[in-house]
Design an enzyme around this catalytic site. Structure first.
Site, PDB file in Angstrom:
ATOM      1  N   HIS A 139     -33.827 -24.569 -86.621  1.00  0.00           N
ATOM      2  CA  HIS A 139     -32.877 -23.927 -85.701  1.00  0.00           C
ATOM      3  C   HIS A 139     -31.436 -24.255 -86.049  1.00  0.00           C
ATOM      4  O   HIS A 139     -30.550 -24.202 -85.197  1.00  0.00           O
ATOM      5  CB  HIS A 139     -33.194 -24.344 -84.254  1.00  0.00           C
ATOM      6  CG  HIS A 139     -34.536 -23.862 -83.807  1.00  0.00           C
ATOM      7  ND1 HIS A 139     -35.224 -24.455 -82.780  1.00  0.00           N
ATOM      8  CD2 HIS A 139     -35.333 -22.862 -84.255  1.00  0.00           C
ATOM      9  CE1 HIS A 139     -36.377 -23.821 -82.604  1.00  0.00           C
ATOM     10  NE2 HIS A 139     -36.476 -22.855 -83.492  1.00  0.00           N
TER      11      HIS A 139
ATOM     12  N   CYS B  57     -10.469 -14.804 -91.919  1.00  0.00           N
ATOM     13  CA  CYS B  57     -10.455 -13.465 -91.281  1.00  0.00           C
ATOM     14  C   CYS B  57     -10.008 -13.506 -89.834  1.00  0.00           C
ATOM     15  O   CYS B  57      -9.983 -12.474 -89.164  1.00  0.00           O
ATOM     16  CB  CYS B  57     -11.865 -12.844 -91.363  1.00  0.00           C
ATOM     17  SG  CYS B  57     -13.018 -13.541 -90.159  1.00  0.00           S
TER      18      CYS B  57
ATOM     19  N   ASN C  18     -46.515 -36.741 -76.912  1.00  0.00           N
ATOM     20  CA  ASN C  18     -45.699 -36.152 -75.852  1.00  0.00           C
ATOM     21  C   ASN C  18     -46.180 -36.757 -74.536  1.00  0.00           C
ATOM     22  O   ASN C  18     -47.377 -36.734 -74.268  1.00  0.00           O
ATOM     23  CB  ASN C  18     -45.910 -34.623 -75.849  1.00  0.00           C
ATOM     24  CG  ASN C  18     -44.940 -33.908 -74.933  1.00  0.00           C
ATOM     25  OD1 ASN C  18     -44.532 -34.447 -73.906  1.00  0.00           O
ATOM     26  ND2 ASN C  18     -44.549 -32.692 -75.314  1.00  0.00           N
TER      27      ASN C  18
HETATM   28  C1  BV8 Z   1     -36.357 -14.948 -83.124  1.00  0.00           C
HETATM   29  C2  BV8 Z   1     -30.661 -23.854 -81.323  1.00  0.00           C
HETATM   30  C3  BV8 Z   1     -36.415 -12.747 -84.004  1.00  0.00           C
HETATM   31  C4  BV8 Z   1     -29.646 -23.463 -80.304  1.00  0.00           C
HETATM   32  C5  BV8 Z   1     -32.794 -23.114 -80.407  1.00  0.00           C
HETATM   33  C6  BV8 Z   1     -41.209 -13.845 -75.500  1.00  0.00           C
HETATM   34  C7  BV8 Z   1     -42.342 -14.474 -75.985  1.00  0.00           C
HETATM   35  C8  BV8 Z   1     -42.291 -15.192 -77.182  1.00  0.00           C
HETATM   36  C9  BV8 Z   1     -41.094 -15.299 -77.903  1.00  0.00           C
HETATM   37  C10 BV8 Z   1     -39.994 -14.669 -77.391  1.00  0.00           C
HETATM   38  C11 BV8 Z   1     -40.037 -13.943 -76.210  1.00  0.00           C
HETATM   39  N1  BV8 Z   1     -38.795 -13.466 -75.989  1.00  0.00           N
HETATM   40  C12 BV8 Z   1     -37.983 -13.858 -76.987  1.00  0.00           C
HETATM   41  C13 BV8 Z   1     -38.719 -14.557 -77.845  1.00  0.00           C
HETATM   42  C14 BV8 Z   1     -38.251 -15.143 -79.106  1.00  0.00           C
HETATM   43  C15 BV8 Z   1     -37.480 -16.417 -78.818  1.00  0.00           C
HETATM   44  C16 BV8 Z   1     -38.309 -17.388 -78.002  1.00  0.00           C
HETATM   45  O1  BV8 Z   1     -39.220 -18.023 -78.520  1.00  0.00           O
HETATM   46  N2  BV8 Z   1     -37.956 -17.516 -76.698  1.00  0.00           N
HETATM   47  C17 BV8 Z   1     -38.701 -18.423 -75.854  1.00  0.00           C
HETATM   48  C18 BV8 Z   1     -37.733 -19.153 -74.923  1.00  0.00           C
HETATM   49  C19 BV8 Z   1     -39.745 -17.618 -75.078  1.00  0.00           C
HETATM   50  N3  BV8 Z   1     -37.224 -16.972 -80.122  1.00  0.00           N
HETATM   51  C20 BV8 Z   1     -36.103 -16.618 -80.770  1.00  0.00           C
HETATM   52  O2  BV8 Z   1     -35.239 -15.907 -80.309  1.00  0.00           O
HETATM   53  C21 BV8 Z   1     -36.004 -17.122 -82.198  1.00  0.00           C
HETATM   54  N4  BV8 Z   1     -35.603 -16.032 -83.032  1.00  0.00           N
HETATM   55  O3  BV8 Z   1     -37.421 -14.815 -82.603  1.00  0.00           O
HETATM   56  O4  BV8 Z   1     -35.740 -13.989 -83.885  1.00  0.00           O
HETATM   57  C22 BV8 Z   1     -35.763 -12.092 -85.156  1.00  0.00           C
HETATM   58  C23 BV8 Z   1     -36.495 -11.939 -86.337  1.00  0.00           C
HETATM   59  C24 BV8 Z   1     -35.883 -11.279 -87.379  1.00  0.00           C
HETATM   60  C25 BV8 Z   1     -34.567 -10.808 -87.274  1.00  0.00           C
HETATM   61  C26 BV8 Z   1     -33.843 -11.004 -86.097  1.00  0.00           C
HETATM   62  C27 BV8 Z   1     -34.441 -11.662 -85.020  1.00  0.00           C
HETATM   63  C28 BV8 Z   1     -34.911 -18.170 -82.300  1.00  0.00           C
HETATM   64  C29 BV8 Z   1     -35.313 -19.397 -81.529  1.00  0.00           C
HETATM   65  C30 BV8 Z   1     -34.299 -20.514 -81.809  1.00  0.00           C
HETATM   66  C31 BV8 Z   1     -33.459 -20.748 -80.583  1.00  0.00           C
HETATM   67  N5  BV8 Z   1     -32.571 -21.902 -80.827  1.00  0.00           N
HETATM   68  N6  BV8 Z   1     -31.945 -24.117 -80.672  1.00  0.00           N
HETATM   69  C32 BV8 Z   1     -29.164 -24.638 -79.519  1.00  0.00           C
HETATM   70  O5  BV8 Z   1     -29.710 -25.754 -79.679  1.00  0.00           O
HETATM   71  O6  BV8 Z   1     -28.231 -24.441 -78.727  1.00  0.00           O
HETATM   72  S1  BV8 Z   1     -34.222 -23.449 -79.604  1.00  0.00           S
HETATM   73  C33 BV8 Z   1     -34.082 -24.834 -78.617  1.00  0.00           C
HETATM   74  O7  BV8 Z   1     -35.351 -24.951 -78.004  1.00  0.00           O
HETATM   75  C34 BV8 Z   1     -33.912 -26.178 -79.338  1.00  0.00           C
HETATM   76  O8  BV8 Z   1     -33.843 -26.078 -80.735  1.00  0.00           O
HETATM   77  C35 BV8 Z   1     -35.186 -26.927 -78.946  1.00  0.00           C
HETATM   78  O9  BV8 Z   1     -35.591 -27.855 -79.873  1.00  0.00           O
HETATM   79  C36 BV8 Z   1     -36.077 -25.779 -78.903  1.00  0.00           C
HETATM   80  C37 BV8 Z   1     -37.468 -25.867 -78.442  1.00  0.00           C
HETATM   81  O10 BV8 Z   1     -37.534 -26.566 -77.248  1.00  0.00           O
HETATM   82  P1  BV8 Z   1     -38.249 -28.008 -77.347  1.00  0.00           P
HETATM   83  O11 BV8 Z   1     -37.750 -28.679 -78.572  1.00  0.00           O
HETATM   84  O12 BV8 Z   1     -39.710 -27.832 -77.211  1.00  0.00           O
HETATM   85  O13 BV8 Z   1     -37.619 -28.735 -76.115  1.00  0.00           O
HETATM   86  P2  BV8 Z   1     -38.082 -28.598 -74.610  1.00  0.00           P
HETATM   87  O14 BV8 Z   1     -36.971 -29.119 -73.779  1.00  0.00           O
HETATM   88  O15 BV8 Z   1     -38.646 -27.238 -74.370  1.00  0.00           O
HETATM   89  O16 BV8 Z   1     -39.336 -29.599 -74.516  1.00  0.00           O
HETATM   90  C38 BV8 Z   1     -39.124 -30.974 -74.681  1.00  0.00           C
HETATM   91  C39 BV8 Z   1     -40.507 -31.571 -74.807  1.00  0.00           C
HETATM   92  O17 BV8 Z   1     -40.353 -32.952 -75.099  1.00  0.00           O
HETATM   93  C40 BV8 Z   1     -41.309 -31.484 -73.530  1.00  0.00           C
HETATM   94  O18 BV8 Z   1     -42.649 -31.104 -73.844  1.00  0.00           O
HETATM   95  C41 BV8 Z   1     -41.305 -32.918 -72.990  1.00  0.00           C
HETATM   96  O19 BV8 Z   1     -42.511 -33.259 -72.345  1.00  0.00           O
HETATM   97  C42 BV8 Z   1     -41.174 -33.711 -74.258  1.00  0.00           C
HETATM   98  N7  BV8 Z   1     -40.496 -35.015 -74.105  1.00  0.00           N
HETATM   99  C43 BV8 Z   1     -39.563 -35.361 -73.176  1.00  0.00           C
HETATM  100  N8  BV8 Z   1     -39.183 -36.642 -73.387  1.00  0.00           N
HETATM  101  C44 BV8 Z   1     -39.892 -37.090 -74.476  1.00  0.00           C
HETATM  102  C45 BV8 Z   1     -40.724 -36.063 -74.925  1.00  0.00           C
HETATM  103  N9  BV8 Z   1     -41.552 -36.196 -75.975  1.00  0.00           N
HETATM  104  C46 BV8 Z   1     -41.560 -37.387 -76.602  1.00  0.00           C
HETATM  105  N10 BV8 Z   1     -40.786 -38.430 -76.227  1.00  0.00           N
HETATM  106  C47 BV8 Z   1     -39.947 -38.315 -75.174  1.00  0.00           C
HETATM  107  N11 BV8 Z   1     -39.183 -39.339 -74.793  1.00  0.00           N
HETATM  108 ZN    ZN Z   2     -14.009 -15.428 -90.926  1.00  0.00          ZN
END
Ligand code: BV8
Ligand code: ZN
Length: 246
Positions: free
Chosen positions: A119, A157, A220
């Site tokens: 990402h 730009c 996790n």
């Molecule tokens: C794409 C950068 C297409 C930005 C991030 C409907 C269904 C399925 C998919 C989609 C949908 N609608 C849209 C989509 C696609 C979408 C998506 O998946 N949406 C989700 C929300 C449904 N995906 C996209 O848009 C991707 N692109 O599909 O493009 C395309 C193809 C070709 C051409 C053009 C377009 C892009 C996705 C990337 C988004 N960017 N980050 C920023 O950081 O600001 S994602 C963001 O979420 C972070 O990177 C983060 O890492 C990531 C995932 O979340 P998690 O890491 O799992 O974190 P979360 O908080 O959810 O969970 C934490 C976990 O840790 C928990 O389980 C918790 O229990 C655990 N935990 C807590 N404490 C601890 C622990 N574990 C261990 N130790 C601890 N102490």
């Molecule tokens: Zn530029």
């Protein structure tokens, strides 16, 4: 046999290992996860809504300020024992690939090499329009929490600076995604640490590995969308569990 001994045995028996980390990997370094916990100053904003090109076009000063706040947060955070344990395991073993969904640099600061950032990277700032790489502009005076800051302008730009992260609706970097898929398809263990498994396509990697014959182990404290397909779920935190694998 205790879970830690089972996980240690999976590690010993594996010739090649892929580790996939998510925001939970950075939680014990004080970095807010995406879907859990309180975001303090930004509590009233939904991170998933701000992390989009539409949000940036609509209000660049708001989205840029959010990322500058996150950059300062990462700068003042330290890698924890779990980051160091992964770096040490990577030094000891061949056949070790670290893939992260996180945009912070905590794995690198703990010594991990060749980290695959699915990402993107928070500090890889570039022009929103022409993609020229840029610097982050005026320093964050005293780090008093601010809600708006105009992004610096591109010297080539005049376009606005953006963080080098993949926003929702943007494609993942081709090379990172292909490297991650190639690694999971030839590994015998996928170790998933701290992800809720809801963001695609990254969340599909453990399944790809399992289909290719790899064992899937999840660390996790909660269950996640990955848990049903994991051979083993170790309900522990990253900082507590990973050093036990050394
Ligand atoms: C794409 C950068 C297409 C930005 C991030 C409907 C269904 C399925 C998919 C989609 C949908 N609608 C849209 C989509 C696609 C979408 C998506 O998946 N949406 C989700 C929300 C449904 N995906 C996209 O848009 C991707 N692109 O599909 O493009 C395309 C193809 C070709 C051409 C053009 C377009 C892009 C996705 C990337 C988004 N960017 N980050 C920023 O950081 O600001 S994602 C963001 O979420 C972070 O990177 C983060 O890492 C990531 C995932 O979340 P998690 O890491 O799992 O974190 P979360 O908080 O959810 O969970 C934490 C976990 O840790 C928990 O389980 C918790 O229990 C655990 N935990 C807590 N404490 C601890 C622990 N574990 C261990 N130790 C601890 N102490
Ligand atoms: Zn530029």
């Amino acid at each position: 046999m205790a879970t830690v001994s089972k996980v240690r045995r999976c590690l010993e028996q594996a010739r090649s290992v892929v580790v996939l980390t998510g925001a939970g990997m950075s939680a014990e370094s004080g970095i807010a996860t995406f879907r859990g916990g309180d975001h303090g100053l930004w509590a009233r904003f939904d991170p998933a809504r701000l992390a989009t090109p539409e949000a940036f076009r609509a209000d660049p000063d708001l989205v840029w300020a959010w990322y500058r706040w996150r950059m300062e947060g990462v700068r003042s955070a330290q890698p924890h024992a779990g980051h160091h344990a992964l770096a040490e395991l990577g030094r000891r073993r061949a056949g070790w690939t670290l893939v992260t969904q996180n945009v912070d640099d905590l794995h690198e600061r703990a010594g991990s090499r060749d980290v695959i950032h699915l990402h993107g990277e928070l500090f890889a700032i570039r022009c929103f329009d022409c993609h020229a790489s840029m610097r982050e502009g005026e320093s964050w005076a005293g780090f008093e929490p601010i809600l708006r800051q105009a992004p610096p302008r591109c010297p080539q730009c005049g376009g606005p600076a953006r963080p080098g992260v993949v926003w929702f609706g943007e494609a993942l970097p081709e090379s990172a995604w292909c490297a991650a898929v190639a690694a999971v398809e030839r590994c015998d263990l996928v170790l998933v640490v701290g992800t809720s498994g809801v963001v695609h396509p990254a969340a599909a990697l453990p399944e790809l590995g399992r289909r290719a014959g790899a064992r899937v182990v999840e660390i996790n404290p909660e269950s996640s969308a990955i848990t049903p397909l994991a051979h083993l779920h170790w309900p522990a935190t990253a900082a507590a569990a990973l050093p036990q694998l050394l």
